[in-house]
Design a protein around this motif. Structure first.
Motif, short mmCIF file in Angstrom:
data_model
loop_
_atom_site.label_atom_id
_atom_site.label_comp_id
_atom_site.label_asym_id
_atom_site.label_seq_id
_atom_site.Cartn_x
_atom_site.Cartn_y
_atom_site.Cartn_z
N ARG A 274 3.07 5.79 -3.36
CA ARG A 274 4.17 6.43 -4.10
C ARG A 274 3.81 6.62 -5.56
O ARG A 274 4.11 7.64 -6.17
N LEU A 275 3.20 5.58 -6.14
CA LEU A 275 2.81 5.67 -7.56
C LEU A 275 1.73 6.73 -7.75
O LEU A 275 1.77 7.50 -8.72
N THR B 234 -7.66 1.93 -2.22
CA THR B 234 -7.24 3.28 -2.60
C THR B 234 -8.42 4.25 -2.62
O THR B 234 -8.25 5.42 -2.83
N VAL B 235 -9.61 3.71 -2.40
CA VAL B 235 -10.79 4.56 -2.37
C VAL B 235 -11.04 4.95 -0.92
O VAL B 235 -11.27 4.10 -0.06
N ALA B 236 -10.96 6.24 -0.63
CA ALA B 236 -11.16 6.69 0.74
C ALA B 236 -12.65 6.67 1.06
O ALA B 236 -13.39 7.55 0.67
N ALA B 237 -13.09 5.63 1.77
CA ALA B 237 -14.50 5.52 2.11
C ALA B 237 -14.62 5.04 3.56
O ALA B 237 -13.87 4.16 3.97
N ARG C 246 6.56 -5.89 -3.48
CA ARG C 246 5.26 -6.33 -2.97
C ARG C 246 4.06 -5.84 -3.78
O ARG C 246 2.93 -6.16 -3.47
N LEU C 247 4.33 -5.03 -4.78
CA LEU C 247 3.21 -4.48 -5.56
C LEU C 247 3.39 -4.78 -7.05
O LEU C 247 4.46 -4.54 -7.61
N LEU D 9 0.82 -1.21 0.00
CA LEU D 9 0.00 0.00 0.00
C LEU D 9 0.86 1.27 0.00
O LEU D 9 0.47 2.29 -0.58
N GLU D 10 2.03 1.19 0.63
CA GLU D 10 2.95 2.33 0.59
C GLU D 10 3.47 2.53 -0.84
O GLU D 10 3.60 3.66 -1.33
#
Ligand SMILES: [Zn+2]
Length: 214
Positions: free
Chosen positions: A10-11, A206-209, A96-97, A5-6
């Motif tokens: 960054r991306l 990644t969706v802030a909910a 990891r991504l 997630l980090e």
């Protein structure tokens, strides 16, 4: 090691800088950095992207030398050599991504639709090895309501192809499955817009909910 997630953050930040003409991280391409990297690499993300000249991963994510392990192939398809490259990087560098990066108006998708709608002539056997992997993904879309709206059909076909490639990576490799289960490897689909320069990540995290009641 940078957690998934980090790495995703960054991306996202790099893409924001790129799309808004913000200050870039040019220093990551210095001579000093090059010499450091000669001793070894630790890319924080693996990108499976399309070969399209308008979608170079390092540029659209504003990253420098040693940051991204990139595999590019027309239509961001998943064939054995792509899987092997991703397995190699994920295991060797503890990355990891994995991002499957498609884009709007993708020529490989348009070629596949042309093929299905019988607008194209003879294709080379080599090209068919790409179109043949995309065809089963977009063919069902031609049966639905989208068939009447070519632009909407192309948009949905691009996204369906990205999701299909991500699914193939999640379920088509024992090594990647184990890394997902045990090491927190994350495989995410994403679509780059040629028009806005922005990348839309499909991952729900990644969706802030707010989670309450959702
Ligand atoms: Zn493309």
């Amino acid at each position: 090691m940078i957690p998934a997630l980090e790495a995703l953050e960054r991306l996202r930040e790099g893409n924001q800088r790129f799309a808004t003409d913000g200050p870039t991280r040019r220093k990551t391409m210095s001579r000093r950095r090059r010499l450091e990297l000669a001793q070894g690499q630790e890319p924080f993300a693996i990108i499976l992207g399309c070969s399209d000249s308008r979608v170079p991963a390092e540029i659209i994510f504003d990253q420098g030398l040693g940051d991204l392990f990139v595999i590019r192939v027309a239509g961001n398809i998943v064939a054995p050599s792509q899987v092997a490259s991703i397995e190699f990087a994920a295991e060797r560098f503890d990355t990891r991504l994995v991002v499957v990066l498609g884009h709007s108006r993708c020529g490989a998708i348009l070629a596949t639709l042309d093929d299905l709608e019988r607008r194209s002539g003879e294709r080379s056997k080599n090209l068919l090895s790409i179109v043949g992997r995309i065809r089963p993904v977009v063919e069902p879309l031609l049966q639905g309501a989208l068939a009447a709206d070519h632009d909407a059909l192309v948009r949905e076909a691009v996204r369906a192809n990205i999701r299909a490639s991500a699914d193939q990576l999640r379920h088509g490799s024992e090594i990647l499955e184990q890394l997902i289960d045990r090491q927190g490897l994350l495989i995410v689909g994403a679509e780059y817009s040629l028009e806005t320069g922005l990348v839309d990540f499909f991952h729900p995290a990644t969706v802030a909910a707010p989670s309450a009641g959702a």
